[in-house]
Scaffold this active site. Structure first.
Site, mmCIF file in Angstrom:
data_model
loop_
_atom_site.group_PDB
_atom_site.id
_atom_site.type_symbol
_atom_site.label_atom_id
_atom_site.label_comp_id
_atom_site.label_asym_id
_atom_site.label_seq_id
_atom_site.Cartn_x
_atom_site.Cartn_y
_atom_site.Cartn_z
ATOM 1 N N GLU A 501 0.762 -1.271 -0.040
ATOM 2 C CA GLU A 501 0.173 -0.193 0.181
ATOM 3 C C GLU A 501 0.814 1.361 0.257
ATOM 4 O OE1 GLU A 501 -3.125 -0.171 -0.640
ATOM 5 O OE2 GLU A 501 -3.925 -1.992 0.244
ATOM 6 N N GLY A 502 2.047 1.217 -0.675
ATOM 7 C CA GLY A 502 2.830 2.601 -0.575
ATOM 8 C C GLY A 502 3.945 2.254 0.214
#
Length: 809
Positions: A501-502
């Site tokens: 997620e990043g």
């Protein structure tokens, strides 16, 4: 003359501190100058020079036409030539989501009523029943060692259980057969399961996070929703979403995966308008078993079949995985955790246009769609998993530290162990507070993209700290993997949450402050919009308003920061009482300092700040810890000012303030113009470093909270799976702790007798028998001692394996 100069400076500072309108502070300064004219001994020549300078500044500032022509318009032209371009993906990321509390933190003067007036979230009756029923039952079913080491998958019975009870449909509306849980309900489910099995938690997280389900709910056509959402709810369809590939990770704009609009035969129908896809993706959770694939790709229309544009941009489609040309089913080996994860590839896969999520109206809007939906993973699932890890570690490492003895003393009583125990408890308190505040925002309709980045980054990093400390405390007990080890697999899985997620490096250095400054600063976005406005006159007017508002904002924060530093913020208005009020005052002080420091960096570095990732990352640390500090204060107030929890509040606040201070100090030490950094340091910290972090005395109090049952320990670890089953990897620790505490008084008499030489036999059981014969203890006390000893040996034991086949003995 010196006295009048001081009066003039104080007047400027006071009007700036109070943020008075430009006309009013101009008038106040004019009055002071009139008094100086009549009552000072200045010469006529001096008065003429002073009035000339005053009017030269004040008149243009209060006459918009002159100001715009000679100041704002030239500055606007310079900004247009100097401002770096913003890529399409960057612009879509900036436009995604909403701003929330970070706006107040950037303001330099937060309005705490916005947060304090929000009623605490509560689980619905349905959600609580689900957690007490199916979730509790699932936790009891999960054998993490067997899942990861023996079966390399969740058992079929668990898969069926997940589908039957709709674990994959927590975010899907009831009208489509889902559970329609709140963000708090969703988070609470993941948090409880995460401590039992990361594999199970990740398997549940993905369908309820960024993926086909959420994208369909927000952007799907009615036909797509009606077809897919009921099937996703029942578990008949297993979804995955493919974004990352070998040549693109965080840089989604670099993806080489393509879709070409063309016509071809599909399902025996000729001349169908569709897309021919080619892709190569990896790291895709649930891909090996997915029946429906969400795919991100770059869409091109070389023959202009749907419009004049050739390069349409990132687009999202939903594809059945049994379509010809799709290669799917292989697995990655993800940090010794056996959740389904693997690559997917497609070669000349043709799909009709109506498989685009949202239909043809949403071609080229994929990045915007992704950015708007990213909050579920960043703000719900990963913080839930991180907080769950903290809660489990706090409870069971605390228990281990009480029952495990060295030199005949529980290891939790040693100062060297107290320090990591305090960090474990304090960070868990911070994580839970941030989790609850963020979920409250989501459940009240907010979609804060910057804050979702903050909690993802901060909470996964704090989980790393907590688990690392726990491994130090457990030592060999944590290293030796096996059915008895509840911690080692968690330690192995830390990089998973850090990466997804990043990645945290990207989130910290490019997203939190980079997007936060543009979106949350009271003037920067207005200035950028004015620079890019198509009408020149409107552009000048808008830029003028923003520019001079920004200048006033900087001056105000300069004097506010200096005064709050000199006064230690003792006189600033703040809510709360006692320690809470003090910490709110310090948060206001740091908010003002952060606003000033941010503006200094933006002014000096301009567009270059985008590439100064170390500075941007430190500013992100300061902003993040201000948010965490807000969350901790609200959490303590919402729980009713529990006096027993005060040490946790103090540790958390002192830790956040120290982190803010060190992040700002580091920015100023490394400022591109050293003299500016030194001046800012004098203004922001005029006396000394005000924050030293949590004291040893405070750490001692917190460590002791983990060593015995109490209401504070229960509140800190609320929401996790609890068991006293002596055969369970966690339950054996809780079981032993209770036995050890039950035997504490009898054990003390027994140990005293050994110490003074009344009992000399080295055999433990014979020594207890001898203590009975000498009437040092009675039989019930002996039973307690022996039960505690047996439970302790069981709790501290580690697995042993055959050298042939690695089967537990």
């Amino acid at each position: 003359m010196l006295t009048w100069l001081l009066i003039f400076i104080v007047t400027i500072g006071a009007t700036a501190y109070l943020r008075l309108p430009q006309v009013i502070w101009s008038g106040v300064l004019g009055i002071v100058l009139l008094l100086f004219t009549f009552f000072s001994a200045a010469s006529l020549a001096s008065l003429v020079i002073i009035w000339g300078l005053f009017l030269a500044v004040i008149v243009p500032l209060n006459m918009p036409q002159i100001r715009q022509k000679y100041i704002s318009e030239p500055m606007l032209n310079f900004m247009r030539s100097a401002m770096p371009s913003i890529s399409r993906t960057e612009q879509e990321a900036l436009d995604a989501g909403k701003t929330w509390w970070e706006v107040d933190l950037f303001s330099g003067d937060p309005d705490y009523s916005k947060i304090r007036d929000l009623a605490p979230s509560k689980l619905s009756t349905e959600e609580q029943a689900f957690i007490d029923g199916p979730v509790e039952e699932l936790c009891a079913m999960l054998d993490d060692w067997k899942i990861n080491q023996v079966d390399c998958d969740l058992p079929k019975s668990v898969w069926n259980f997940l589908k039957k009870h709709k674990f994959f449909a927590m975010i899907i509306p009831k009208s489509y057969g889902g559970l329609e849980f709140s963000a708090l309900g969703h988070s609470s489910v993941v948090m409880k399961i995460a401590g039992r099995s990361i594999t199970a938690a990740v398997t549940i997280m993905v369908p309820n996070s960024l993926g086909p389900g959420e994208l369909l709910m927000h952007y799907g056509t009615e036909e797509q929703k009606d077809f897919y959402l009921p099937r996703l709810s029942s578990g008949d369809e297993i979804p995955c979403f493919a974004l990352t590939g070998p040549e693109n990770g965080s840089d989604a704009g670099a993806m080489p995966d393509t879709g070409i609009i063309c016509r071809d035969t599909f399902n025996e129908e000729e001349n169908v308008l569709g897309i021919r896809l080619n892709w190569d993706k990896r790291y895709i959770t649930l891909a090996p078993i997915a029946t429906v694939l969400g795919l991100a790709f770059k869409l091109y229309d070389p023959d202009h079949l749907i419009g004049e544009e050739t390069d349409i941009g990132i687009t999202l489609a939903l594809i059945k995985t049994d379509v010809d040309g799709i290669d799917i089913g292989k697995r990655h080996f993800t940090a010794n955790h056996m959740f389904m994860n693997g690559p997917t590839r497609g070669k000349d896969v043709f799909i009709p246009m109506d498989w685009i999520i949202g239909g043809q109206d949403y071609v080229g809007k994929g990045w915007m769609m992704l950015m708007n939906c990213l909050s579920e993973g960043r703000a719900v699932s990963l913080p839930a998993m991180s907080t769950g890890a903290g809660k489990y570690v706090s409870r069971y490492t605390g228990a281990y530290s009480r029952i495990r003895k060295q030199f005949k003393i529980p290891i939790g009583y040693f100062e060297g162990v107290e320090e990591p125990l305090a960090a474990i408890a304090g960070n868990t308190y911070i994580m839970n507070a941030a989790r609850e505040l963020t979920l409250l925002g989501l459940d009240t309709g907010e979609s804060p993209s910057v804050i979702s980045g903050i909690v993802k980054y901060q909470m996964t990093e704090r989980m790393r700290i907590v688990v690392n400390h726990a491994m130090d405390v457990h030592g060999g007990h944590g290293i030796c993997l096996g059915p008895k080890n509840f911690l080692g697999r968690c330690y192995q899985g830390i990089p998973i949450s850090i990466t997804v997620e990043g990645a945290n490096i990207l989130t910290r250095t490019m997203i939190v402050f980079g997007q936060g400054a543009l979106r949350s600063h009271p003037f920067i976005l207005k200035e950028v919009e004015a620079v890019n406005h198509s009408d020149h006159d409107t552009s000048v007017r808008l830029f003028d308003d923003a520019l001079f508002g920004h200048i006033g904002f900087i001056i105000s924060n300069f004097f506010r920061s200096l005064w709050l530093g000199l006064s230690y913020a003792r006189f600033v208005s703040a809510p709360g009482k006692g320690k809470v009020r003090k910490y709110y005052q310090q948060l206001t002080r740091m908010s003002s300092a952060f606003a000033l420091l941010s503006d200094a960096c933006l002014l000096i570095l301009g567009g270059e700040l985008k590439r100064k990732e170390k500075i941007s990352g430190r500013l992100a640390d300061a902003l993040s810890n201000m948010y965490l500090l807000t969350a901790v204060l609200k959490h303590y107030e919402d729980q009713g000012y529990k006096q027993d929890d005060l040490p946790l509040l103090q540790w958390a606040c002192e830790d956040c303030l120290y982190n803010i201070q060190e992040a700002m100090k580091s920015v100023m030490r490394n400022f591109p113009i050293p003299i500016v950094g030194s001046i800012l340091n004098i203004v922001i910290f005029p006396l000394t470093k005000p924050y030293g972090g949590a004291s040893d005395k405070l750490g001692h109090k917190i460590a002791r909270l983990l060593l015995a049952p109490s209401s504070t320990r229960d509140r800190l670890t609320k929401g996790i799976y609890l068991t006293e089953d002596a055969t369970d990897s966690m339950g054996r620790l809780e079981f032993a702790l209770q036995k050890v505490l039950d035997a504490e008084d009898a054990e003390r008499k027994f140990r005293d007798a050994i110490r003074i030489g009344l009992i000399t036999t080295p055999d433990y059981n014979l020594a207890v028998a001898e203590a009975i014969s000498q009437s040092i203890i009675d039989q019930p006390e002996a039973d307690k001692i022996l039960a505690a000893h047996k439970a302790t040996l069981n709790a501290i034991s580690v697995d042993e394996f055959s050298n042939k086949g690695w089967k537990p003995q």
